[in-house]
Design a protein around this motif. Structure first.
Motif, PDB file in Angstrom:
ATOM      1  N   ALA A 112       0.835  -1.205   0.000  1.00 22.67           N
ATOM      2  CA  ALA A 112       0.000   0.000   0.000  1.00 22.67           C
ATOM      3  C   ALA A 112       0.867   1.252   0.000  1.00 22.67           C
ATOM      4  O   ALA A 112       0.586   2.222  -0.715  1.00 22.67           O
ATOM      5  N   LEU A 116       1.008   4.164  -2.922  1.00 19.52           N
ATOM      6  CA  LEU A 116       0.794   5.578  -2.610  1.00 19.52           C
ATOM      7  C   LEU A 116       1.965   6.440  -3.081  1.00 19.52           C
ATOM      8  O   LEU A 116       1.767   7.520  -3.645  1.00 19.52           O
ATOM      9  N   ALA A 120       1.699   9.207  -6.015  1.00 24.01           N
ATOM     10  CA  ALA A 120       2.043  10.604  -5.742  1.00 24.01           C
ATOM     11  C   ALA A 120       3.127  11.085  -6.707  1.00 24.01           C
ATOM     12  O   ALA A 120       3.042  12.184  -7.270  1.00 24.01           O
TER      13      ALA A 120
END
Length: 251
Positions: A112, A116, A120
């Motif tokens: 996870a 992320l 980003a």
């Protein structure tokens, strides 16, 4: 001291085993973290280009084809970059688990976090315009990559269904241009009542996408013209204005 420990010490002495120096472990740790960083960087590139492709796909084209919207979405998803993103996320996970404290984190938490970070990073690349530049560079320099996206380009090669794409080879007049399509065929395009999508300047060598009607063999009436690839907002009515050798659009 236990017999087991004595045996270990004796074996070390017999085989003249020496401990690794501290720099060895520091260098190994550096390489592992470099692997994590490189995997996340490549994941950010994959994410950024995937975002660019999704945001700039002509999702309204399904209505011109004999396909439903869901089928069209399945065809147009950037599978190459999604698979690449999954692969480098797996590499980042592997290297992170080999860091000094990587074993303490759960598999889902590490994955996870990787997703992320790459999402980003991809968003930053997209907003900065770098993902578009990389996409263009790959298209121009890597034949394999052009093949990956062929199915998307060929969707625009359906003149009988009102879709055509190619490169402007000549400005014939204020209402006609000559186009070489993606297969190398020459077309005469009627642009007298065309809606030019977006604020952009055209010239010979400009790649465009056309929605309209096939008038006859080699002749096409354009109802809407879009740049082949661009950033920014769309919309607006444009017409020809003569300016030197090339023509430009003005509102």
């Amino acid at each position: 001291m236990s017999d087991f420990n004595k045996k270990i010490i004796e074996k070390i002495k017999e085989e003249n085993i020496e401990p690794y120096p501290k720099w060895y472990f520091l260098f190994k740790s550096f390489l592992v973290w470099m692997g994590v960083a490189l995997a996340l960087l490549l994941g950010s590139v994959a994410s950024g280009i995937a975002i660019f492709q999704i945001r700039h796909t002509d999702w309204d084209l399904y209505q011109y084809l004999d396909r439903g919207f869901l089928e069209f979405v399945i065809i147009m998803l950037p599978y190459f970059w999604l698979v690449f993103l999954i692969a480098v996320t797996g590499v980042a996970y592997y290297y992170f688990r080999h860091t000094e404290r990587g074993y303490r984190f759960s598999v889902m938490a590490v994955i996870a976090a990787g997703i992320l970070v790459t999402a980003a990073g991809g968003s930053v690349l997209y907003q900065s315009g770098l993902s578009e530049k990389l996409e263009t560079l790959f298209e121009e320099k890597i034949p394999f990559y052009r093949g990956v996206n062929d199915h998307k380009r060929m969707i625009w090669m359906s003149p009988e269904q009102g879709l055509l794409a190619g490169e402007i080879t000549k400005i014939l007049s204020n209402h006609r241009i000559q186009l070489k399509d993606l297969d190398g065929k020459i077309w005469e395009i009627d642009v007298a009542n065309t809606r030019w999508r977006g604020r952009w300047t055209y010239a010979e060598g400009q790649k465009i996408k056309i929605i309209g009607k096939m008038q006859a063999e080699g002749k096409f009436i354009a109802e809407e013209i879009r740049p082949w690839q661009r950033r920014g907002k769309h919309g607006g009515m444009y017409r020809f204005r003569s300016k030197g050798k090339n023509r430009r659009f003005q509102p």
